[in-house]
Design an enzyme around this catalytic site. Structure first.
Site, PDB file in Angstrom:
ATOM      1  N   ASN A 105       0.805  -1.224   0.000  1.00 23.83           N
ATOM      2  CA  ASN A 105       0.000   0.000   0.000  1.00 23.83           C
ATOM      3  C   ASN A 105       0.836   1.272   0.000  1.00 23.83           C
ATOM      4  O   ASN A 105       0.595   2.196  -0.781  1.00 23.83           O
ATOM      5  CB  ASN A 105      -0.924  -0.002   1.223  1.00 23.83           C
ATOM      6  CG  ASN A 105      -2.139  -0.888   1.021  1.00 23.83           C
ATOM      7  OD1 ASN A 105      -2.793  -0.822  -0.011  1.00 23.83           O
ATOM      8  ND2 ASN A 105      -2.435  -1.717   1.998  1.00 23.83           N
ATOM      9  N   ASP A 139       0.359 -10.278   3.070  1.00 26.36           N
ATOM     10  CA  ASP A 139      -0.845  -9.995   3.849  1.00 26.36           C
ATOM     11  C   ASP A 139      -2.122 -10.008   3.011  1.00 26.36           C
ATOM     12  O   ASP A 139      -3.223 -10.041   3.553  1.00 26.36           O
ATOM     13  CB  ASP A 139      -0.723  -8.634   4.548  1.00 26.36           C
ATOM     14  CG  ASP A 139       0.354  -8.631   5.618  1.00 26.36           C
ATOM     15  OD1 ASP A 139       0.539  -9.695   6.250  1.00 26.36           O
ATOM     16  OD2 ASP A 139       1.007  -7.608   5.817  1.00 26.36           O
ATOM     17  N   ARG A 168      -1.508  -7.817  10.257  1.00 30.31           N
ATOM     18  CA  ARG A 168      -1.723  -6.751  11.243  1.00 30.31           C
ATOM     19  C   ARG A 168      -3.193  -6.386  11.388  1.00 30.31           C
ATOM     20  O   ARG A 168      -3.748  -6.405  12.484  1.00 30.31           O
ATOM     21  CB  ARG A 168      -0.918  -5.505  10.834  1.00 30.31           C
ATOM     22  CG  ARG A 168      -1.072  -4.312  11.754  1.00 30.31           C
ATOM     23  CD  ARG A 168      -0.131  -3.204  11.325  1.00 30.31           C
ATOM     24  NE  ARG A 168       1.242  -3.651  11.392  1.00 30.31           N
ATOM     25  CZ  ARG A 168       1.987  -3.629  12.508  1.00 30.31           C
ATOM     26  NH1 ARG A 168       1.468  -3.188  13.626  1.00 30.31           N
ATOM     27  NH2 ARG A 168       3.228  -4.053  12.485  1.00 30.31           N
ATOM     28  N   GLU A 221      -1.312 -12.208  14.191  1.00 24.97           N
ATOM     29  CA  GLU A 221      -0.537 -11.366  15.097  1.00 24.97           C
ATOM     30  C   GLU A 221      -1.269 -10.083  15.467  1.00 24.97           C
ATOM     31  O   GLU A 221      -0.987  -9.472  16.500  1.00 24.97           O
ATOM     32  CB  GLU A 221       0.801 -10.995  14.449  1.00 24.97           C
ATOM     33  CG  GLU A 221       0.663 -10.110  13.204  1.00 24.97           C
ATOM     34  CD  GLU A 221       1.991  -9.708  12.578  1.00 24.97           C
ATOM     35  OE1 GLU A 221       3.044  -9.993  13.183  1.00 24.97           O
ATOM     36  OE2 GLU A 221       1.958  -9.106  11.489  1.00 24.97           O
TER      37      GLU A 221
END
Length: 418
Positions: A111, A141, A189, A244
């Site tokens: 990103n 991710d 995340r 996580e």
């Protein structure tokens, strides 16, 4: 074919297949007679005018990149801020590009990298500098907007699913007299794609993983412990996969590594598995083992997905093609055209629609109780881990990877002052 050079840079955490993208970029450009420079350690190398001449590498070495993990030219976590706040750095970047006759800039990252490529394209336009900027997708991710999936994710997802299935067999064998609960920590995340991929390891209700904790759902310790107890009593053991980035209802990360924040402003995470294991042991009295695969998830080229490997090369090839056609400020994205059979194609998407937009797990992909994935998620995830990518092995039994010479080009500008 055309006068001018192409500058390629890698950004952020690397993947098992990012070098496959680099290989495709360089070989596609070479076929068109375009010289490719690579920035050493990502955007920092561009700012420092620390550029690598890829023409010094043999065709065999560039081809070998396609099966070599890591980042061949070095990557970095270094975020350029807004044009106003970091204008001097953006102008320095344009000076470097001008000095080396760079006509095409390809930034391979997530990103923030898409955002940087977008900003550089806008500044070049303001300075009347003829530059085509292309963002090239990469992240394990899987949180990039617009693209159906992101190169790097499929291989990490395959590693996760295989590792969880294998570990579950170990736990099942020992559960009678030893370990009752095993906790596996996956990267992610704010988006739980990688943890969700672990769900592919099992098919039935009693198959591992029995519990998946996703950041898209608030972590409730009481509900979690109750679920663990229920599974152990029914199955005999319990395998937990936790992202996580899981947070409590008040927005607090369950695991905060205490390492401050990085240049992207992200809190350093890590250790959620150990914390959950401790809570299970204290609350339920079970013997618990846990694991933190960390870098293994993104570097495991030996278990790369063929789908992912092919898509990583496809976006690299398309990025060069788009650049040479003058399609400025775009990113080659993957468009799924069919689930069964799985089919996909590459299209160009405007960078501003990708930059700083985060794609999270859809509600329809998460089981109603919040502890697993749905059939819709399986239909999406399953094709992404299919197939094995070819990998040469040496007589020592280890994979044969390549290390490039990475010869620097001569600098033409004063040293960069940060």
């Amino acid at each position: 074919m055309s006068k001018g050079t192409l500058l390629y840079a890698q950004s952020g955490g690397v993947t098992a297949v990012i070098n496959a993208t680099a290989s495709a970029v360089i070989s596609t450009a070479r076929a068109k007679g375009i010289k490719v420079l690579a920035a050493r350690n990502g955007i920092l190398g561009a700012l420092r005018e620390d550029l690598i001449d890829t023409s010094k590498e043999t065709a065999a070495a560039i081809a070998a990149l396609a099966h070599t993990p890591g980042g061949a030219f070095g990557s970095c976590r270094y975020k350029l801020k807004s044009l106003e706040a970091d204008r001097g750095k953006y102008e320095r970047l344009l000076e470097v590009l001008r000095a080396h006759d760079v006509c095409w800039f390809l930034y391979n990252g997530g990103n923030d990298s898409a955002d940087t490529a977008w900003k550089v394209s806008q500044l070049a336009k303001a300075f009347d500098y003829d530059l085509t900027c292309i963002g090239v997708p990469k992240t394990i991710d899987n949180d990039l907007a617009v693209t159906d999936t992101c190169p790097g994710f499929g291989s990490a997802a395959k590693y996760t699913a295989v590792s969880v299935r294998e570990a579950a067999l170990d736990v099942a064998a020992m559960a009678e007299t030893s370990t009752k609960v095993f906790v596996y920590e996956a990267m992610g995340r704010h988006a739980g794609w990688l943890a969700a991929a672990a769900g592919l390891a099992g098919q039935g209700a009693d198959d591992a993983p029995h519990i998946i904790l996703l950041p898209e759902r608030a972590y409730d310790e009481a509900a979690f412990l109750a679920k663990v107890k229920q599974v152990v009593e029914r199955v005999g053991y319990c395998v937990v996969v936790a992202s996580e980035g899981i947070q409590t209802a008040d927005g607090r990360f369950v695991a905060d590594a205490g390492g401050g924040t990085d240049s992207f402003g992200h809190t350093q995470l890590g250790g959620v598995a150990s914390q959950l294991a401790a809570r299970v042991k204290d609350g339920l009295g079970y013997k618990v083992h846990w694991t933190l695969p960390d870098y293994l998830q993104r570097s495991a080229r030996h278990l790369a997905s063929k789908t992912d490997w092919e898509q990583a090369q496809a976006v690299g090839k398309a990025a060069v093609q788009f650049a040479l056609k003058g399609q400025n400020a775009v990113m080659p994205v993957i468009v799924r055209t069919s689930d069964t059979p799985y089919r996909w194609k590459i299209e160009a998407a405007p960078l501003h629609k990708v930059a700083n937009h985060e794609k999270k797990m859809p509600a329809g992909f998460i089981r109603r109780d919040g502890f697993g994935i749905t059939d819709k998620a399986r239909a999406y995830l399953a094709p992404l881990i299919k197939g094995e990518a070819p990998l040469p092995y040496g007589s020592d039994g280890l994979p044969k990877y390549v290390t490039l010479k990475n010869v620097a080009v001569k600098k033409k500008l004063p040293a960069f002052e940060a």
